[in-house]
Scaffold this motif. Sequence first.
Motif, PDB file in Angstrom:
ATOM      1  N   GLY A  24       0.560  -1.389  -0.039  1.00 34.53           N
ATOM      2  CA  GLY A  24      -0.128   0.059   0.040  1.00 34.53           C
ATOM      3  C   GLY A  24       0.788   1.356  -0.073  1.00 34.53           C
ATOM      4  N   VAL A  25       2.193   1.023  -0.212  1.00 35.23           N
ATOM      5  CA  VAL A  25       2.729   2.366  -0.139  1.00 35.23           C
ATOM      6  C   VAL A  25       3.091   2.558  -1.559  1.00 35.23           C
ATOM      7  CG1 VAL A  25       5.355   3.255   0.582  1.00 35.23           C
ATOM      8  CG2 VAL A  25       4.150   1.697   1.925  1.00 35.23           C
ATOM      9  N   PRO A  26       3.075   4.113  -1.791  1.00 42.86           N
ATOM     10  CA  PRO A  26       3.333   4.746  -3.303  1.00 42.86           C
ATOM     11  C   PRO A  26       4.785   4.142  -3.763  1.00 42.86           C
ATOM     12  CG  PRO A  26       2.396   6.410  -1.809  1.00 42.86           C
ATOM     13  CD  PRO A  26       2.693   5.360  -0.648  1.00 42.86           C
ATOM     14  N   ALA A  27       4.635   4.425  -5.255  1.00 42.94           N
ATOM     15  CA  ALA A  27       5.548   3.614  -5.925  1.00 42.94           C
ATOM     16  C   ALA A  27       7.060   4.297  -5.471  1.00 42.94           C
ATOM     17  CB  ALA A  27       5.332   3.484  -7.424  1.00 42.94           C
ATOM     18  N   TYR A  28       7.145   5.546  -5.600  1.00 42.80           N
ATOM     19  CA  TYR A  28       8.506   6.205  -5.274  1.00 42.80           C
ATOM     20  C   TYR A  28       9.110   6.086  -3.906  1.00 42.80           C
ATOM     21  CZ  TYR A  28      12.181   9.602  -5.251  1.00 42.80           C
ATOM     22  OH  TYR A  28      13.275  10.190  -5.146  1.00 42.80           O
ATOM     23  N   LEU A  29       8.057   5.930  -3.046  1.00 42.83           N
ATOM     24  CA  LEU A  29       8.564   5.915  -1.718  1.00 42.83           C
ATOM     25  C   LEU A  29       8.851   4.319  -1.391  1.00 42.83           C
ATOM     26  CD1 LEU A  29       8.744   6.562   1.415  1.00 42.83           C
ATOM     27  CD2 LEU A  29       6.212   5.924   1.556  1.00 42.83           C
ATOM     28  N   ARG A  30       8.147   3.359  -2.042  1.00 41.72           N
ATOM     29  CA  ARG A  30       8.517   2.010  -1.883  1.00 41.72           C
ATOM     30  C   ARG A  30       9.582   1.478  -2.582  1.00 41.72           C
ATOM     31  NH1 ARG A  30       3.918  -2.825  -3.244  1.00 41.72           N
ATOM     32  NH2 ARG A  30       5.297  -4.672  -2.653  1.00 41.72           N
ATOM     33  N   TRP A  31       9.850   2.074  -3.831  1.00 41.38           N
ATOM     34  CA  TRP A  31      10.873   1.155  -4.513  1.00 41.38           C
ATOM     35  C   TRP A  31      12.025   2.194  -4.970  1.00 41.38           C
ATOM     36  CZ3 TRP A  31       6.056  -0.036  -7.662  1.00 41.38           C
ATOM     37  CH2 TRP A  31       5.599  -1.116  -7.132  1.00 41.38           C
ATOM     38  N   VAL A  32      11.969   3.734  -4.460  1.00 46.16           N
ATOM     39  CA  VAL A  32      13.198   4.347  -4.760  1.00 46.16           C
ATOM     40  C   VAL A  32      13.508   5.027  -3.403  1.00 46.16           C
ATOM     41  CG1 VAL A  32      13.936   6.468  -5.953  1.00 46.16           C
ATOM     42  CG2 VAL A  32      12.461   4.830  -7.005  1.00 46.16           C
ATOM     43  N   ASN A  33      12.607   5.821  -2.929  1.00 44.81           N
ATOM     44  CA  ASN A  33      12.963   6.539  -1.678  1.00 44.81           C
ATOM     45  C   ASN A  33      13.564   5.895  -0.478  1.00 44.81           C
ATOM     46  OD1 ASN A  33      12.978   9.480  -0.635  1.00 44.81           O
ATOM     47  ND2 ASN A  33      11.855   8.423   0.877  1.00 44.81           N
ATOM     48  N   ARG A  34      12.864   4.626  -0.328  1.00 45.04           N
ATOM     49  CA  ARG A  34      13.317   3.715   0.826  1.00 45.04           C
ATOM     50  C   ARG A  34      14.861   3.091   0.623  1.00 45.04           C
ATOM     51  NH1 ARG A  34       8.163   0.613   3.072  1.00 45.04           N
ATOM     52  NH2 ARG A  34       7.167   2.132   4.215  1.00 45.04           N
ATOM     53  N   GLY A  35      15.122   2.929  -0.709  1.00 41.80           N
ATOM     54  CA  GLY A  35      16.267   2.472  -1.008  1.00 41.80           C
ATOM     55  C   GLY A  35      17.472   3.464  -0.877  1.00 41.80           C
ATOM     56  N   ILE A  36      17.304   4.805  -1.163  1.00 44.38           N
ATOM     57  CA  ILE A  36      18.155   5.578  -1.063  1.00 44.38           C
ATOM     58  C   ILE A  36      18.314   6.152   0.303  1.00 44.38           C
ATOM     59  CG2 ILE A  36      18.639   8.189  -1.579  1.00 44.38           C
ATOM     60  CD1 ILE A  36      16.922   7.772  -4.182  1.00 44.38           C
ATOM     61  N   GLY A  37      17.205   6.066   1.004  1.00 46.91           N
ATOM     62  CA  GLY A  37      17.148   6.459   2.657  1.00 46.91           C
ATOM     63  C   GLY A  37      18.070   5.168   3.164  1.00 46.91           C
ATOM     64  N   ARG A  38      18.000   4.120   2.686  1.00 51.17           N
ATOM     65  CA  ARG A  38      18.701   2.965   3.558  1.00 51.17           C
ATOM     66  C   ARG A  38      20.201   3.456   3.445  1.00 51.17           C
ATOM     67  NH1 ARG A  38      16.041  -0.815   1.465  1.00 51.17           N
ATOM     68  NH2 ARG A  38      17.233  -1.271  -0.511  1.00 51.17           N
ATOM     69  N   ARG A  39      20.663   3.708   2.090  1.00 46.83           N
ATOM     70  CA  ARG A  39      22.163   3.984   1.798  1.00 46.83           C
ATOM     71  C   ARG A  39      22.398   5.509   2.564  1.00 46.83           C
ATOM     72  NH1 ARG A  39      19.692   1.068  -1.711  1.00 46.83           N
ATOM     73  NH2 ARG A  39      21.445  -0.549  -2.672  1.00 46.83           N
ATOM     74  N   MET A  40      21.658   6.363   2.698  1.00 49.98           N
ATOM     75  CA  MET A  40      22.008   7.471   3.411  1.00 49.98           C
ATOM     76  C   MET A  40      21.830   7.195   5.040  1.00 49.98           C
ATOM     77  SD  MET A  40      19.761  10.534   1.663  1.00 49.98           S
ATOM     78  CE  MET A  40      20.188  11.413   0.231  1.00 49.98           C
ATOM     79  N   GLY A  41      21.019   6.281   5.375  1.00 50.66           N
ATOM     80  CA  GLY A  41      21.153   5.814   6.816  1.00 50.66           C
ATOM     81  C   GLY A  41      22.387   5.077   7.197  1.00 50.66           C
ATOM     82  N   ALA A  42      22.825   4.353   6.372  1.00 52.08           N
ATOM     83  CA  ALA A  42      24.151   3.431   6.546  1.00 52.08           C
ATOM     84  C   ALA A  42      25.240   4.427   6.427  1.00 52.08           C
ATOM     85  CB  ALA A  42      24.251   2.545   5.555  1.00 52.08           C
ATOM     86  N   MET A  43      25.378   5.463   5.654  1.00 52.84           N
ATOM     87  CA  MET A  43      26.319   6.299   5.685  1.00 52.84           C
ATOM     88  C   MET A  43      26.326   7.162   7.037  1.00 52.84           C
ATOM     89  SD  MET A  43      28.991   7.842   4.178  1.00 52.84           S
ATOM     90  CE  MET A  43      28.851   7.004   2.672  1.00 52.84           C
ATOM     91  N   TYR A  90      13.551  14.254   1.189  1.00 52.70           N
ATOM     92  CA  TYR A  90      12.646  13.261   1.472  1.00 52.70           C
ATOM     93  C   TYR A  90      13.381  11.856   1.786  1.00 52.70           C
ATOM     94  CZ  TYR A  90       8.228  10.596   0.007  1.00 52.70           C
ATOM     95  OH  TYR A  90       7.273   9.790   0.175  1.00 52.70           O
ATOM     96  N   ALA A  91      14.290  11.691   0.995  1.00 56.36           N
ATOM     97  CA  ALA A  91      15.079  10.374   1.446  1.00 56.36           C
ATOM     98  C   ALA A  91      15.875  10.476   2.695  1.00 56.36           C
ATOM     99  CB  ALA A  91      16.344  10.258   0.188  1.00 56.36           C
ATOM    100  N   LEU A  92      16.317  11.587   3.140  1.00 53.04           N
ATOM    101  CA  LEU A  92      16.762  11.808   4.434  1.00 53.04           C
ATOM    102  C   LEU A  92      15.895  11.646   5.543  1.00 53.04           C
ATOM    103  CD1 LEU A  92      19.136  14.917   4.024  1.00 53.04           C
ATOM    104  CD2 LEU A  92      19.749  12.452   4.563  1.00 53.04           C
ATOM    105  N   ASP A  93      14.386  11.763   5.341  1.00 50.38           N
ATOM    106  CA  ASP A  93      13.232  11.534   6.144  1.00 50.38           C
ATOM    107  C   ASP A  93      13.096  10.193   6.373  1.00 50.38           C
ATOM    108  OD1 ASP A  93      11.194  12.286   7.587  1.00 50.38           O
ATOM    109  OD2 ASP A  93       9.858  11.930   6.027  1.00 50.38           O
ATOM    110  N   SER A  94      13.448   9.393   5.383  1.00 55.74           N
ATOM    111  CA  SER A  94      13.351   7.882   5.364  1.00 55.74           C
ATOM    112  C   SER A  94      14.608   7.364   6.266  1.00 55.74           C
ATOM    113  CB  SER A  94      13.340   7.346   4.208  1.00 55.74           C
ATOM    114  OG  SER A  94      13.572   5.615   4.025  1.00 55.74           O
ATOM    115  N   ALA A  95      15.874   7.912   5.983  1.00 54.50           N
ATOM    116  CA  ALA A  95      17.003   7.471   6.615  1.00 54.50           C
ATOM    117  C   ALA A  95      16.999   7.643   8.174  1.00 54.50           C
ATOM    118  CB  ALA A  95      18.348   8.561   6.007  1.00 54.50           C
ATOM    119  N   ASP A  96      16.343   8.732   8.752  1.00 52.69           N
ATOM    120  CA  ASP A  96      16.525   8.623   9.849  1.00 52.69           C
ATOM    121  C   ASP A  96      15.613   7.487  10.881  1.00 52.69           C
ATOM    122  OD1 ASP A  96      13.933   9.468   9.555  1.00 52.69           O
ATOM    123  OD2 ASP A  96      13.954  11.424  10.317  1.00 52.69           O
ATOM    124  N   GLY A  97      14.784   7.322  10.434  1.00 50.36           N
ATOM    125  CA  GLY A  97      14.059   6.081  11.024  1.00 50.36           C
ATOM    126  C   GLY A  97      14.653   5.060  10.920  1.00 50.36           C
TER     127      GLY A  97
END
Length: 246
Positions: A24-43, A90-97
């Motif tokens: 149920g998550v929008p496409a960009y958030l699901r397949w793009v933003n969370r992936g970028i956020g994951r890498r930003m979170g790791a960094m 937007y990606a950093l907003d995913s990275a913090d969590g």
Amino acid sequence: MTGEKRHYGEAVSRLSAAQKPGQGVPAYLRWVNRGIGRRMGAMAYVLGLSPNAVTLLSAAVSFTGIGIIALAAPNAVMSWLAVFLLLTGYALDSADGQLARLLGVSSPAGEWLDHVVDALRLPAFHLGVAIGLYRRADAEIWTAALAVAFALVASTWFIGQLLAEKLGPKSVRAPGSDARAWVSLAKQPYDVSTSFLTILFFPWLGTFIVLYAALLVFTALVAVLSLYRKYRWLASVTAGSSQEIS
């Protein structure tokens, strides 16, 4: 964690294994933003940043992009820069969590800060558009009013969804939480990333207004339906609880 060497690749792997489900998550958030956020979170993990620091960085980057929309000349270079900053925020907003989960430091205070930033960023984006349109010599006042209306819709929907999640019982899923994968594509038009991408057309006023107004109408209709469903869901949950008590 003091003195421990932090490895980027290991952090990405751990975050991938702990990724939230995408139903149920929008496409960009699901397949793009969370992936970028994951890498930003790791960094951020490697650099030793805290989740709250990433949240504040997300806000700073996002509001820089909003400031460009509001105050800079409406040309292609500025539009691309603004969109880049908004999507980075937007990606950093995913990275913090994700960073909080990686560090095992998730807290009500951190979640509160994240929601406060989101609650400000959503209407601020559209108000930035309103200011940018108001300042343009080739735009009429009603175009700025469209952006103000969009800010009200976005803010009301965000708060309505957030309150439904908080007020509803944790053991019962909210409406739409079991949506299949294809629904991610259907939900993309009203994801905030789509609003951000319309700024690419900001230099061309006529095209931008058509896209932005259509997005406003679509978002408003979906928001009304979504809020109505959540109200009915909360009412039914309340009614069921009252019957159990009696």
